[in-house]
Design an enzyme around this catalytic site. Sequence first.
Site, PDB file in Angstrom:
ATOM      1  N   HIS A  46     -12.854 -26.292  -2.557  1.00 22.26           N
ATOM      2  CA  HIS A  46     -12.510 -25.438  -3.689  1.00 22.26           C
ATOM      3  C   HIS A  46     -13.456 -25.727  -4.854  1.00 22.26           C
ATOM      4  O   HIS A  46     -14.009 -26.810  -4.943  1.00 22.26           O
ATOM      5  CB  HIS A  46     -11.102 -25.778  -4.217  1.00 22.26           C
ATOM      6  CG  HIS A  46     -10.003 -25.694  -3.221  1.00 22.26           C
ATOM      7  ND1 HIS A  46      -9.154 -24.630  -3.148  1.00 22.26           N
ATOM      8  CD2 HIS A  46      -9.580 -26.570  -2.267  1.00 22.26           C
ATOM      9  CE1 HIS A  46      -8.246 -24.834  -2.194  1.00 22.26           C
ATOM     10  NE2 HIS A  46      -8.498 -26.005  -1.635  1.00 22.26           N
ATOM     11  N   TYR A  47     -13.550 -24.784  -5.784  1.00 24.23           N
ATOM     12  CA  TYR A  47     -13.997 -25.157  -7.129  1.00 24.23           C
ATOM     13  C   TYR A  47     -12.822 -24.994  -8.064  1.00 24.23           C
ATOM     14  O   TYR A  47     -11.860 -24.264  -7.766  1.00 24.23           O
ATOM     15  CB  TYR A  47     -15.233 -24.392  -7.584  1.00 24.23           C
ATOM     16  CG  TYR A  47     -15.130 -22.894  -7.841  1.00 24.23           C
ATOM     17  CD1 TYR A  47     -14.045 -22.310  -8.513  1.00 24.23           C
ATOM     18  CD2 TYR A  47     -16.172 -22.062  -7.454  1.00 24.23           C
ATOM     19  CE1 TYR A  47     -13.994 -20.948  -8.763  1.00 24.23           C
ATOM     20  CE2 TYR A  47     -16.126 -20.691  -7.697  1.00 24.23           C
ATOM     21  CZ  TYR A  47     -15.033 -20.142  -8.359  1.00 24.23           C
ATOM     22  OH  TYR A  47     -14.994 -18.801  -8.606  1.00 24.23           O
ATOM     23  N   THR A  48     -12.891 -25.704  -9.207  1.00 24.77           N
ATOM     24  CA  THR A  48     -11.760 -25.683 -10.133  1.00 24.77           C
ATOM     25  C   THR A  48     -11.675 -24.359 -10.889  1.00 24.77           C
ATOM     26  O   THR A  48     -10.585 -23.913 -11.243  1.00 24.77           O
ATOM     27  CB  THR A  48     -11.883 -26.825 -11.152  1.00 24.77           C
ATOM     28  OG1 THR A  48     -13.172 -26.743 -11.772  1.00 24.77           O
ATOM     29  CG2 THR A  48     -11.735 -28.183 -10.470  1.00 24.77           C
ATOM     30  N   GLU A 111     -11.117 -30.500  -4.580  1.00 27.82           N
ATOM     31  CA  GLU A 111     -11.467 -29.677  -5.740  1.00 27.82           C
ATOM     32  C   GLU A 111     -12.775 -30.190  -6.333  1.00 27.82           C
ATOM     33  O   GLU A 111     -12.900 -31.371  -6.666  1.00 27.82           O
ATOM     34  CB  GLU A 111     -10.360 -29.732  -6.810  1.00 27.82           C
ATOM     35  CG  GLU A 111      -9.140 -28.887  -6.491  1.00 27.82           C
ATOM     36  CD  GLU A 111      -9.352 -27.379  -6.755  1.00 27.82           C
ATOM     37  OE1 GLU A 111     -10.445 -26.987  -7.240  1.00 27.82           O
ATOM     38  OE2 GLU A 111      -8.408 -26.618  -6.463  1.00 27.82           O
ATOM     39  N   HIS A 153     -12.042 -22.099   0.489  1.00 26.21           N
ATOM     40  CA  HIS A 153     -10.753 -21.509   0.143  1.00 26.21           C
ATOM     41  C   HIS A 153     -10.819 -19.991   0.366  1.00 26.21           C
ATOM     42  O   HIS A 153      -9.863 -19.376   0.834  1.00 26.21           O
ATOM     43  CB  HIS A 153     -10.409 -21.843  -1.318  1.00 26.21           C
ATOM     44  CG  HIS A 153      -8.964 -21.635  -1.662  1.00 26.21           C
ATOM     45  ND1 HIS A 153      -8.482 -21.678  -2.943  1.00 26.21           N
ATOM     46  CD2 HIS A 153      -7.888 -21.379  -0.873  1.00 26.21           C
ATOM     47  CE1 HIS A 153      -7.179 -21.447  -2.919  1.00 26.21           C
ATOM     48  NE2 HIS A 153      -6.790 -21.277  -1.694  1.00 26.21           N
ATOM     49  N   ASP A 163     -13.436 -19.021  -4.198  1.00 25.38           N
ATOM     50  CA  ASP A 163     -14.053 -20.343  -4.355  1.00 25.38           C
ATOM     51  C   ASP A 163     -14.275 -21.020  -2.999  1.00 25.38           C
ATOM     52  O   ASP A 163     -13.583 -20.693  -2.034  1.00 25.38           O
ATOM     53  CB  ASP A 163     -13.179 -21.238  -5.261  1.00 25.38           C
ATOM     54  CG  ASP A 163     -11.778 -21.507  -4.704  1.00 25.38           C
ATOM     55  OD1 ASP A 163     -11.050 -20.545  -4.423  1.00 25.38           O
ATOM     56  OD2 ASP A 163     -11.425 -22.696  -4.537  1.00 25.38           O
TER      57      ASP A 163
HETATM   58 ZN   LIG Z   1      -9.278 -22.909  -4.397  1.00 19.48          ZN
END
Ligand SMILES: [Zn+2]
Length: 267
Positions: A46-48, A111, A153, A163
């Site tokens: 993921h990215y935040t 993340e 994700h 993301d």
């Molecule tokens: Zn995500």
Amino acid sequence: MNQTTHPDSRFAAKIFPSPNHGERKPSGNGAGDDTPARRPDMLILHYTGMSDAGEALQWLCNPVSQVSSHYFVFENGHTLQLVPEERRAWHAGASHWAGETDINSCSIGIEIANPGHPGGLPDFPPEQIAATLNLCRDICERWAIPPERVLAHSDIAPGRKIDPGEKFPWRYFAEAGVGVWASPAPIRSGRFLARGESGQPVEALQAMFAMLGYGVTVDGVFDEALEAVVAAFQRHWRPEKVDGVADASTITTLRDLLAMTREARTA
Ligand SMILES: [Zn+2]
């Protein structure tokens, strides 16, 4: 991470606990109370999507948010463990891959601090990429997570999530043994499939995406949902152009990837 102080991965500097986790639920129907808890066999990146990494971290540790991840990687590579690997972190949400819909129960989530598309999608700094790669390799080794189950994700929730985005260096990761990669076929003009079309070629395309693992309905209709799946695939495996149009390059890349993952599964 046991109840004391040591992260599960030697690449996490320390524990920064989030309360947002639960028991991993067994898969399948009729699973009784005596069914052993699931082992993670997927890794989700993921990215935040927040401009401030510290705020993103606080959010993942706030009981109000109802979200978390197992690990958090700052821009400078500093890595924290938020949730023990044996526990079910709440990072995937409504999602689907290869018939599995409770991805949280069978995955580990990381993340990666990055402002994301809302923040102009800045490059992931090299220190952050190096730290994330080390962490991923360690997790995949310890849990024997197969490369084809290292996903974005956006792959497991197309249409809802984008993301970690098309700038994530999936190729570099795959070359280091994390994830799968087929060289994207060159983009040329020519025939393509796009939203609004229907019929046998669309059905065949849907069947290919379903075979790879995407949650698609094989009904021969190129609708908004299929467009999102095409875009998700491009974001991961044909990042040069993410437009949701199934052009020849996209379909060839998908075919090559399918051949590769099938080989890996039967090897
Ligand atoms: Zn995500």
